[in-house]
Design a protein around this motif. Sequence first.
Motif, PDB file in Angstrom:
ATOM      1  N   LEU A   1      -3.239   9.823  -5.105  1.00  0.00           N
ATOM      2  CA  LEU A   1      -3.743  11.134  -4.951  1.00  0.00           C
ATOM      3  C   LEU A   1      -4.880  11.404  -3.855  1.00  0.00           C
ATOM      4  O   LEU A   1      -4.548  12.475  -3.078  1.00  0.00           O
ATOM      5  CB  LEU A   1      -4.779  11.488  -6.517  1.00  0.00           C
ATOM      6  N   MET A   2      -5.644  10.134  -3.670  1.00  0.00           N
ATOM      7  CA  MET A   2      -6.469  10.301  -2.523  1.00  0.00           C
ATOM      8  C   MET A   2      -5.803  10.373  -1.181  1.00  0.00           C
ATOM      9  O   MET A   2      -5.866  11.085   0.037  1.00  0.00           O
ATOM     10  CB  MET A   2      -7.695   9.211  -2.384  1.00  0.00           C
ATOM     11  N   THR A   3      -4.647   9.405  -1.236  1.00  0.00           N
ATOM     12  CA  THR A   3      -4.025   9.489   0.102  1.00  0.00           C
ATOM     13  C   THR A   3      -3.257  10.780   0.265  1.00  0.00           C
ATOM     14  O   THR A   3      -3.129  11.352   1.254  1.00  0.00           O
ATOM     15  CB  THR A   3      -2.620   8.598  -0.286  1.00  0.00           C
ATOM     16  N   THR A   4      -2.897  11.593  -0.767  1.00  0.00           N
ATOM     17  CA  THR A   4      -2.206  13.137  -0.728  1.00  0.00           C
ATOM     18  C   THR A   4      -3.409  13.931  -0.121  1.00  0.00           C
ATOM     19  O   THR A   4      -2.949  14.795   0.697  1.00  0.00           O
ATOM     20  CB  THR A   4      -1.916  13.473  -2.074  1.00  0.00           C
ATOM     21  N   LEU A   5      -4.645  13.713  -0.405  1.00  0.00           N
ATOM     22  CA  LEU A   5      -5.618  14.526   0.176  1.00  0.00           C
ATOM     23  C   LEU A   5      -5.626  14.235   1.680  1.00  0.00           C
ATOM     24  O   LEU A   5      -6.019  15.322   2.440  1.00  0.00           O
ATOM     25  CB  LEU A   5      -7.000  14.241  -0.494  1.00  0.00           C
TER      26      LEU A   5
ATOM     27  N   ALA B   1       2.338   0.544   6.954  1.00  0.00           N
ATOM     28  CA  ALA B   1       1.134   0.954   6.387  1.00  0.00           C
ATOM     29  C   ALA B   1       1.006   0.115   5.039  1.00  0.00           C
ATOM     30  O   ALA B   1      -0.273   0.314   4.460  1.00  0.00           O
ATOM     31  CB  ALA B   1       0.789   2.431   6.308  1.00  0.00           C
ATOM     32  N   THR B   2       2.065  -0.300   4.416  1.00  0.00           N
ATOM     33  CA  THR B   2       2.115  -0.980   3.156  1.00  0.00           C
ATOM     34  C   THR B   2       0.925  -1.936   2.961  1.00  0.00           C
ATOM     35  O   THR B   2       0.295  -1.999   1.843  1.00  0.00           O
ATOM     36  CB  THR B   2       3.152  -1.396   2.806  1.00  0.00           C
ATOM     37  N   PRO B   3       0.476  -2.858   4.047  1.00  0.00           N
ATOM     38  CA  PRO B   3      -0.577  -3.787   3.503  1.00  0.00           C
ATOM     39  C   PRO B   3      -2.005  -3.110   2.987  1.00  0.00           C
ATOM     40  O   PRO B   3      -2.754  -3.697   2.714  1.00  0.00           O
ATOM     41  CB  PRO B   3      -0.633  -4.509   4.700  1.00  0.00           C
ATOM     42  N   PHE B   4      -2.026  -1.744   3.653  1.00  0.00           N
ATOM     43  CA  PHE B   4      -3.216  -1.104   3.381  1.00  0.00           C
ATOM     44  C   PHE B   4      -3.323  -0.472   1.999  1.00  0.00           C
ATOM     45  O   PHE B   4      -4.253   0.178   1.491  1.00  0.00           O
ATOM     46  CB  PHE B   4      -3.749  -0.201   4.403  1.00  0.00           C
ATOM     47  N   SER B   5      -1.982  -0.492   1.393  1.00  0.00           N
ATOM     48  CA  SER B   5      -1.830   0.279  -0.117  1.00  0.00           C
ATOM     49  C   SER B   5      -2.173   1.549  -0.155  1.00  0.00           C
ATOM     50  O   SER B   5      -3.214   1.825  -1.102  1.00  0.00           O
ATOM     51  CB  SER B   5      -2.401  -0.703  -1.074  1.00  0.00           C
ATOM     52  N   PRO B   6      -1.481   2.520   0.546  1.00  0.00           N
ATOM     53  CA  PRO B   6      -1.541   3.757   0.226  1.00  0.00           C
ATOM     54  C   PRO B   6      -1.229   4.237  -1.209  1.00  0.00           C
ATOM     55  O   PRO B   6      -1.981   5.076  -1.756  1.00  0.00           O
ATOM     56  CB  PRO B   6      -0.740   4.759   1.130  1.00  0.00           C
ATOM     57  N   THR B   7      -0.485   3.242  -1.764  1.00  0.00           N
ATOM     58  CA  THR B   7      -0.394   3.621  -3.173  1.00  0.00           C
ATOM     59  C   THR B   7      -1.090   3.279  -4.075  1.00  0.00           C
ATOM     60  O   THR B   7      -1.259   3.819  -5.306  1.00  0.00           O
ATOM     61  CB  THR B   7       1.022   2.798  -3.497  1.00  0.00           C
ATOM     62  N   GLY B   8      -2.209   2.011  -3.888  1.00  0.00           N
ATOM     63  CA  GLY B   8      -2.939   1.620  -4.789  1.00  0.00           C
ATOM     64  C   GLY B   8      -4.155   0.828  -4.310  1.00  0.00           C
ATOM     65  O   GLY B   8      -4.775   0.305  -5.320  1.00  0.00           O
ATOM     66  N   GLY B   9      -4.631   0.872  -3.272  1.00  0.00           N
ATOM     67  CA  GLY B   9      -5.682  -0.135  -2.642  1.00  0.00           C
ATOM     68  C   GLY B   9      -7.003   0.499  -2.594  1.00  0.00           C
ATOM     69  O   GLY B   9      -7.771  -0.420  -2.069  1.00  0.00           O
TER      70      GLY B   9
ATOM     71  N   ASN C   1       6.479   3.750  -5.903  1.00  0.00           N
ATOM     72  CA  ASN C   1       5.317   3.024  -5.172  1.00  0.00           C
ATOM     73  C   ASN C   1       5.606   3.062  -3.927  1.00  0.00           C
ATOM     74  O   ASN C   1       4.943   3.475  -2.841  1.00  0.00           O
ATOM     75  CB  ASN C   1       4.777   2.032  -5.457  1.00  0.00           C
ATOM     76  N   LEU C   2       6.923   2.744  -3.221  1.00  0.00           N
ATOM     77  CA  LEU C   2       7.440   2.736  -2.088  1.00  0.00           C
ATOM     78  C   LEU C   2       7.209   4.032  -1.100  1.00  0.00           C
ATOM     79  O   LEU C   2       6.949   4.060  -0.082  1.00  0.00           O
ATOM     80  CB  LEU C   2       8.978   2.442  -2.178  1.00  0.00           C
ATOM     81  N   GLY C   3       7.463   5.230  -1.894  1.00  0.00           N
ATOM     82  CA  GLY C   3       7.383   6.493  -1.388  1.00  0.00           C
ATOM     83  C   GLY C   3       6.015   6.701  -0.695  1.00  0.00           C
ATOM     84  O   GLY C   3       5.851   7.240   0.302  1.00  0.00           O
ATOM     85  N   TRP C   4       4.813   5.978  -1.181  1.00  0.00           N
ATOM     86  CA  TRP C   4       3.601   6.139  -0.683  1.00  0.00           C
ATOM     87  C   TRP C   4       3.285   5.021   0.520  1.00  0.00           C
ATOM     88  O   TRP C   4       2.643   5.385   1.660  1.00  0.00           O
ATOM     89  CB  TRP C   4       2.563   5.883  -1.810  1.00  0.00           C
TER      90      TRP C   4
END
Length: 444
Positions: free
Chosen positions: A96-100, A288-296, A187-190
Motif C-alpha cells: 500500500l505504501m509503495t502504491t502511494l 528493485a526487489t532487494p528493497f522489497s517494495p512488496t514487504g520490506g 508479490n512479484l508484481g510489486w
Amino acid sequence: MNERRRSLLGMAMLGAMEPLFAMPAAPAARPALDAELAAVVNDPALQLASLSVLAIRAGQPVYEGAFGRSFIGNGVLPDKLATPDTLYRIASISKLMTTLGLMRLVEAGQVDLDADVSGYLGFRLRNPHFPERPITLRSLLTHRSSLRDEAGYSWPLATSLRDVLLPGDPKTFSSRAGPGDYFTYCNLGWGVIGTAMERITGERFDLLMERLLLQPLGITAGYNPSLLPPAALAKLVTLYRKRSTGAPAADTEVWNPQGPWIAQVDDYSARPPSPPAGIATYVPGANATPFSPTGGLRISARDMGVVMRMLMNGGVHEGRRLFERATLERMFARQWTHNGSNGDSLGGFFNAWGLGNAQFPDRPGMQLVEGGGFEAVGHLGDAYGLRSVFAFDPVRANGLVVLAGGVSSDPEQNKGRHSALARYEERILTALYRHAIAGQRAPT
C-alpha cells in the motif's frame, strides 16, 4: 451493508492535521483495553513476542499501546521492551505504501496506469501464453497481471529483472488466465512496480520512497534498514517464532510452542544491517526487489497513524497537500470483488480490492471486528511470524493499526470465528474497536 456505500467520494474533510495524540483515550477505557490486549499477548494457547497498536476515532488518535518484547535475549542478552515508536517490518502493508509512491508519479504525469508496463521497464514483458495482451500497472496493482510467485519474487541486485522475466519461466506466468482475467495475489508484481518506478525516475527505490512519501510526512522509516539512523535502528523490532532449537532459522513454517523464541528477521544484536550486495554499482531500473517494495518497509505503528490520518484528511498533512483528493478516490475505488469464480480469495483473505489496497466489506464471514460495524480499506501483512493490519473507514475516519511481532504457534491452528484472520487478530481488532472507537467492552 451495501459494499459501494463506503466510497471515498463521501470522505469527510477533517481540517488541518493535529499533533499526534492530541485527544487521549477516555481514562476509564484505557485500563480495560490495556488488560484485554495484554491477555491476548500472554495467552498460553498462542503467545505474541510483541504487539504495537493504534486506534483513530473521527480522525483523531485516541489510543496507542505496546506490549511484549521487541528483542528477546533468551537469557544470553538483555531483553528490550516494545514501545509505541518501535519499528516493525510490516510485510505486505508495504505494498500500500509503495502504491502511494506510485500514485505520486501518476499525479506528476510520469505514469499512466493503463499503459503497457513494458514501456516503463525497457523490455517487452509478456505472458508467453497470451503474448498479444499487455501487462499494465493497473493489472499489477490489482493482482490480475497473470504473473505468479512460484519461481520466486526477489533476486540479488546483480540479477536483472529483465533476465528473470524474459525467458518466460512457466512457473512465473499463468497458463490459464491472461492479464486482467483473474485475481491471484502476487508479490512479484510489486517487484515489477518498484523496478518500473526506478526506471521512470532514475532513482533507487528505497531513496525514491523516502523522497515521495516518508520525508514529506516527517516519518523516520525505510525499505533499506542499513540506512536507518542509529536511533531508529535501536527501535527496530526483531520478528520471532517459537520453534525447536534444531530447526533451521530459515525454516519459517515450523512452530514449537514449547521451544524458545527464534529470531526470523531483523536481529541486529551482533552487528548492524549490511547494505544489499552490489548496491554501490547498482543502476536503478534493473531490479528493485532487494528493497522489497512488496514487504520490506520498517515503520512504527505511530508513524503508520501519520499515513492513515493523511489519507483520512484527503491527502493533506500538516496543512500541506501531498495528494489530490481525486487521486486517493481513484486509488481506493473498488477494482475487483470476489464472486466465487473470478479469483483466488485464499480462503477468504481477499474479498475485494482497489489499486494496491485490500478492501474489507462489513459482511458475515469477512468482518474485521466481531459483530460488524467497521467497513474499511487498507492492507494486511503476514511474514516471518509477524501479522499486521492497516485498516480505516474513510467515511467515518475511524482506523486501526496492529503489528504483532511473532507467534508461539501456528496461527492456522488458531483460526478466527468471523473472518479468515487468526483468532488472536480478531480479538485484538475487536478490543480496539469496541473500547477505543465504539466505546463498548469487547467479548472474550
